[in-house]
Design a protein around this motif. Sequence first.
Motif, PDB file in Angstrom:
ATOM      1  N   TYR A  38      -4.153  -5.391   5.501  1.00 39.87           N
ATOM      2  CA  TYR A  38      -4.258  -5.172   4.060  1.00 39.87           C
ATOM      3  C   TYR A  38      -4.442  -6.464   3.269  1.00 39.87           C
ATOM      4  O   TYR A  38      -5.018  -6.443   2.180  1.00 39.87           O
ATOM      5  CB  TYR A  38      -3.000  -4.461   3.546  1.00 39.87           C
ATOM      6  N   TYR A  40      -5.212 -12.478  -0.710  1.00 40.21           N
ATOM      7  CA  TYR A  40      -6.407 -11.653  -0.870  1.00 40.21           C
ATOM      8  C   TYR A  40      -6.146 -10.271  -0.284  1.00 40.21           C
ATOM      9  O   TYR A  40      -5.877 -10.135   0.905  1.00 40.21           O
ATOM     10  CB  TYR A  40      -7.600 -12.313  -0.180  1.00 40.21           C
ATOM     11  N   PHE A  41      -6.238  -9.232  -1.136  1.00 41.66           N
ATOM     12  CA  PHE A  41      -6.053  -7.852  -0.714  1.00 41.66           C
ATOM     13  C   PHE A  41      -7.408  -7.177  -0.570  1.00 41.66           C
ATOM     14  O   PHE A  41      -8.271  -7.288  -1.451  1.00 41.66           O
ATOM     15  CB  PHE A  41      -5.201  -7.091  -1.735  1.00 41.66           C
ATOM     16  N   PHE A  42      -7.584  -6.463   0.534  1.00 41.77           N
ATOM     17  CA  PHE A  42      -8.848  -5.783   0.776  1.00 41.77           C
ATOM     18  C   PHE A  42      -8.948  -4.516  -0.082  1.00 41.77           C
ATOM     19  O   PHE A  42      -7.986  -3.759  -0.208  1.00 41.77           O
ATOM     20  CB  PHE A  42      -8.972  -5.399   2.253  1.00 41.77           C
ATOM     21  N   GLU A  43     -10.130  -4.296  -0.668  1.00 37.99           N
ATOM     22  CA  GLU A  43     -10.357  -3.036  -1.359  1.00 37.99           C
ATOM     23  C   GLU A  43     -10.294  -1.873  -0.380  1.00 37.99           C
ATOM     24  O   GLU A  43      -9.769  -0.802  -0.696  1.00 37.99           O
ATOM     25  CB  GLU A  43     -11.718  -3.059  -2.068  1.00 37.99           C
ATOM     26  N   GLU A  44     -10.830  -2.077   0.812  1.00 35.77           N
ATOM     27  CA  GLU A  44     -10.734  -1.104   1.895  1.00 35.77           C
ATOM     28  C   GLU A  44     -10.023  -1.775   3.064  1.00 35.77           C
ATOM     29  O   GLU A  44     -10.540  -2.740   3.623  1.00 35.77           O
ATOM     30  CB  GLU A  44     -12.123  -0.619   2.323  1.00 35.77           C
ATOM     31  N   PRO A  91       0.820  -1.215   0.000  1.00 33.79           N
ATOM     32  CA  PRO A  91       0.000   0.000   0.000  1.00 33.79           C
ATOM     33  C   PRO A  91       0.857   1.270   0.000  1.00 33.79           C
ATOM     34  O   PRO A  91       1.965   1.299   0.531  1.00 33.79           O
ATOM     35  CB  PRO A  91      -0.806  -0.118   1.301  1.00 33.79           C
TER      36      PRO A  91
END
Length: 260
Positions: free
Chosen positions: A163, A204-208, A84
């Motif tokens: 994240y 898996y990456f979170f959008e938020e 990020p």
Amino acid sequence: HLGEPDHIITLPEQKVASEGVFDYRYETVANPFDHDVWLTGTEISPGNTRVLHHVIVTARNPQDHEQRHWVTGYAPGTQGNSYPEGSAIHLRKGWELRFQLHYTASGKEETDVPRLGMQFSTEPAEHAFRTLVIAHQDFQIPPGALEYPSEKVIKVRNPATIYAINPHMHFRGKRMSFDLLLPGGSTQPLLSVPNYDFNWQRTYFFEEPIRVPGGSRIVVRNAWDNSALNPNNPNPDKSIGWGEQSFDEMFFATIGFIEN
């Protein structure tokens, strides 16, 4: 998948025999930089996906091997990590890179040349991106069990922002989920993988990103399928516990985060 790296480390050619069970291999690579860098993206490019089971890269102090931290990893299905904005993995001057390599036989002699691509900045990042490793080894799956569950609870002491999550099991892996238990008693689902596939292991990456207050707990639940109905099961008649080989099992996951 992340575009052209700023620097590539190519490991020596690895020879893999046609048959057998192989211990983990380790390659230690000198730091290619003569100064501190902050890694903003990392990706392992496998040379031979038929035999490469996984790669884990750590950075460590050559004078004190207890001083080390996770850098990046590879398993079938992963596509690299871009961290990020405002965060990066700190690779200190003089610290070496340690590669853990796991191979499985394909039935014929093979070779593999793994590469690590790195995108980096020489400017310090505002936050250090870190990886929490979750491992639960105290289990024994009975022969023929269609759904054998297990659970591990992680205490979050300091406020953090999550994240990314990567679940990992072997051929008997059936499902894995992650839930956040907040200090007030409420529960927030983080990730559910209801149909785990050993051949398609994703980070898996979170959008938020998920903000986690101190005092929270993360509950990781999974299940294995050790029955004959599992077409990938190496041996449904055998009791299975933790082990490094694919025909053994694991309860393993990583969580990418920064401390607030």
